[in-house]
Design a protein around this motif. Structure first.
Motif, PDB file in Angstrom:
ATOM      1  N   ARG A 128       0.825  -1.226  -0.045  1.00  8.45           N
ATOM      2  CA  ARG A 128       0.271   0.036  -0.066  1.00  8.45           C
ATOM      3  C   ARG A 128       0.744   1.324   0.043  1.00  8.45           C
ATOM      4  N   HIS A 129       1.937   1.515   0.403  1.00  5.57           N
ATOM      5  CA  HIS A 129       2.717   2.447   0.296  1.00  5.57           C
ATOM      6  C   HIS A 129       3.237   2.798  -0.871  1.00  5.57           C
ATOM      7  N   GLU A 130       3.372   4.094  -1.399  1.00  4.92           N
ATOM      8  CA  GLU A 130       3.552   4.790  -2.660  1.00  4.92           C
ATOM      9  C   GLU A 130       4.679   5.133  -2.901  1.00  4.92           C
ATOM     10  N   GLU A 162      -4.180   7.764   8.327  1.00  7.82           N
ATOM     11  CA  GLU A 162      -2.788   8.330   7.580  1.00  7.82           C
ATOM     12  C   GLU A 162      -2.920   9.550   7.757  1.00  7.82           C
ATOM     13  N   ILE A 163      -1.691  10.147   7.742  1.00 11.65           N
ATOM     14  CA  ILE A 163      -1.494  11.585   7.573  1.00 11.65           C
ATOM     15  C   ILE A 163      -0.475  11.982   6.893  1.00 11.65           C
ATOM     16  N   ASP A 164      -0.628  12.907   6.076  1.00 12.02           N
ATOM     17  CA  ASP A 164       0.252  13.673   5.173  1.00 12.02           C
ATOM     18  C   ASP A 164       1.372  14.516   5.971  1.00 12.02           C
ATOM     19  N   VAL A 165       2.740  14.424   6.227  1.00  8.57           N
ATOM     20  CA  VAL A 165       3.447  15.215   7.031  1.00  8.57           C
ATOM     21  C   VAL A 165       4.259  16.129   6.204  1.00  8.57           C
ATOM     22  N   GLY A 166       4.261  16.331   4.818  1.00  8.72           N
ATOM     23  CA  GLY A 166       4.869  17.012   4.160  1.00  8.72           C
ATOM     24  C   GLY A 166       6.571  16.735   3.713  1.00  8.72           C
ATOM     25  N   GLY A 167       6.850  15.548   4.264  1.00  6.38           N
ATOM     26  CA  GLY A 167       8.261  15.263   3.996  1.00  6.38           C
ATOM     27  C   GLY A 167       8.473  13.683   4.121  1.00  6.38           C
ATOM     28  N   SER A 186       7.166   6.634   5.231  1.00  7.10           N
ATOM     29  CA  SER A 186       7.428   6.384   4.014  1.00  7.10           C
ATOM     30  C   SER A 186       7.773   7.676   3.205  1.00  7.10           C
ATOM     31  N   TYR A 187       8.743   7.281   2.296  1.00  5.67           N
ATOM     32  CA  TYR A 187       9.261   8.380   1.384  1.00  5.67           C
ATOM     33  C   TYR A 187       7.985   9.132   0.669  1.00  5.67           C
ATOM     34  N   ASP A 188       6.670   8.324   0.672  1.00  6.41           N
ATOM     35  CA  ASP A 188       5.696   9.107   0.244  1.00  6.41           C
ATOM     36  C   ASP A 188       5.010  10.284   1.045  1.00  6.41           C
ATOM     37  N   GLU A 189       5.712  10.642   2.319  1.00  4.38           N
ATOM     38  CA  GLU A 189       5.547  11.474   2.904  1.00  4.38           C
ATOM     39  C   GLU A 189       4.114  11.288   3.601  1.00  4.38           C
TER      40      GLU A 189
END
Length: 341
Positions: free
Chosen positions: A220-222, A261-266, A242-245
């Motif tokens: 599932r990780h991008e 999940e949460i997008d953390v911008g890095g 993940s590198y997918d931030e």
């Protein structure tokens, strides 16, 4: 948003990628910083084998600290990861270190000369011509006189070793990933179970009682999976980065898909649960700086720290205060900040 109050900044000399506070009483004011740097001549001469230098710096940081000065320095190969055992081993606080020449080193924190220092206790070669990339202890929840360690490497393999007396015994090796195995970590509630993440975007789980195969593989990780952290206080809860931030939250009873999940911008290189606040997480987000997250029904970013000028790699909470250590790579900096949460 909680404000990060920077207290000290220190130049690490080599590129810094790891900071770890000692979790063992009465040494919770002890901090190690690990560094890694290509020798300049190796960078210029592509035909020569690259030499990676490293240093471990040992600090004591408490209410009496006015400026940062290491009390002990060890020159070694490049450091890729360090982790303290959460419990003493044979009465010593013990630090595991993995290096750019494929070794696992165990250091004891000693006070024999009247001053604290790290002494090399055990060393094991994981493999030739590889980098040992990450390390984790089986004992973050429960103490053991013969704990296990899991190590991942740049050839995509994962290794489990056990301390037996004054030696390290190989439990098994799993050829897990097509590219670098960036991270490996135990399930602290069932230490027969461990996990790995690789540059092939795969997140896998294993059981040491079932040698040579993984029990699940998640796609599932991008992008590459770079961080995995089991929760020592909440059973079945696990984080991946993940590198997918994205930081993903998992229930270990079903690893088919994440529960949040949460997008953390890095790209997420390090994840650390707060030692006392069960839903609070510190994240090192590479080019996105550092974040404090709340991981609950409503996952959110509580605060961020953009005080570093390079890749955010290392981060850790001190166990008895609001201090956070962070470090960054190309600008060779370690910062100590107060972060009320």
């Amino acid at each position: 948003m909680a404000v990060w109050q920077n207290k000290w900044r220190w130049d690490t000399g080599y590129s810094a990628d790891s900071v770890e506070w000692c979790p063992v009483e009465p040494y919770r004011d002890v901090l190690v910083c690990g560094t890694y740097q290509l020798e300049k001549t190796a960078e210029q001469d592509t035909s020569s084998k690259q030499t990676r230098l490293g240093r471990i710096y040992l600090f004591i940081i408490n209410k009496n600290t006015t400026e940062l000065n290491p009390i002990h320095t060890i020159d070694t190969s490049g450091i890729l990861d360090q982790k303290w055992s959460y419990h003493t081993i044979m009465d010593y606080p013990t630090l595991a270190v993995v290096t750019s020449i494929g070794t696992l080193q165990l250091y004891r924190l000693t006070n024999e000369s009247g001053a604290l220092e790290l002494k090399l206790w055990l060393e094991h070669v994981i493999g030739e011509n590889i980098l040992a990339l990450s390390v984790d202890w089986s004992t973050n929840k429960t103490s053991s006189e013969d704990p296990s360690l899991v190590v991942s490497d740049s050839a995509g393999s994962v290794h489990v070793l056990k301390i037996v007396g004054d030696g390290l015994k190989v439990v098994g090796k799993w050829e897990s990933h097509g590219f670098e195995a960036w991270i490996a970590a135990f399930n602290y509630w069932n230490t027969d179970v461990f996990y790995s993440g690789g540059d092939d975007c795969l997140f896998k789980s294993y059981d040491v009682r079932v040698p040579d195969i993984h029990t699940t593989s998640n796609k599932r990780h991008e992008a590459g999976v770079t961080s995995i952290r089991s929760h020592a206080d909440v059973e079945h809860q696990l984080l991946t980065g993940s590198y997918d931030e994205k930081v993903r939250i998992w229930d270990t009873r079903s690893l088919k898909s994440s529960i949040g999940e949460i997008d953390v911008g890095g790209g997420v290189w390090r994840l650390k649960w707060h030692p006392h606040k069960r839903d609070t997480v510190l994240a090192a987000c590479m080019y996105g700086g550092f974040r404090v997250l709340r991981v609950s029904d409503q996952t959110e970013i509580l605060s961020e720290y953009l005080g570093h000028e390079s890749i955010a790699y290392g981060a850790d909470w001190q166990f008895d205060s609001d201090l956070v250590a962070t470090c960054s790579f190309y600008d060779c900096k370690m910062h100590i900040s107060e972060v009320p949460v």
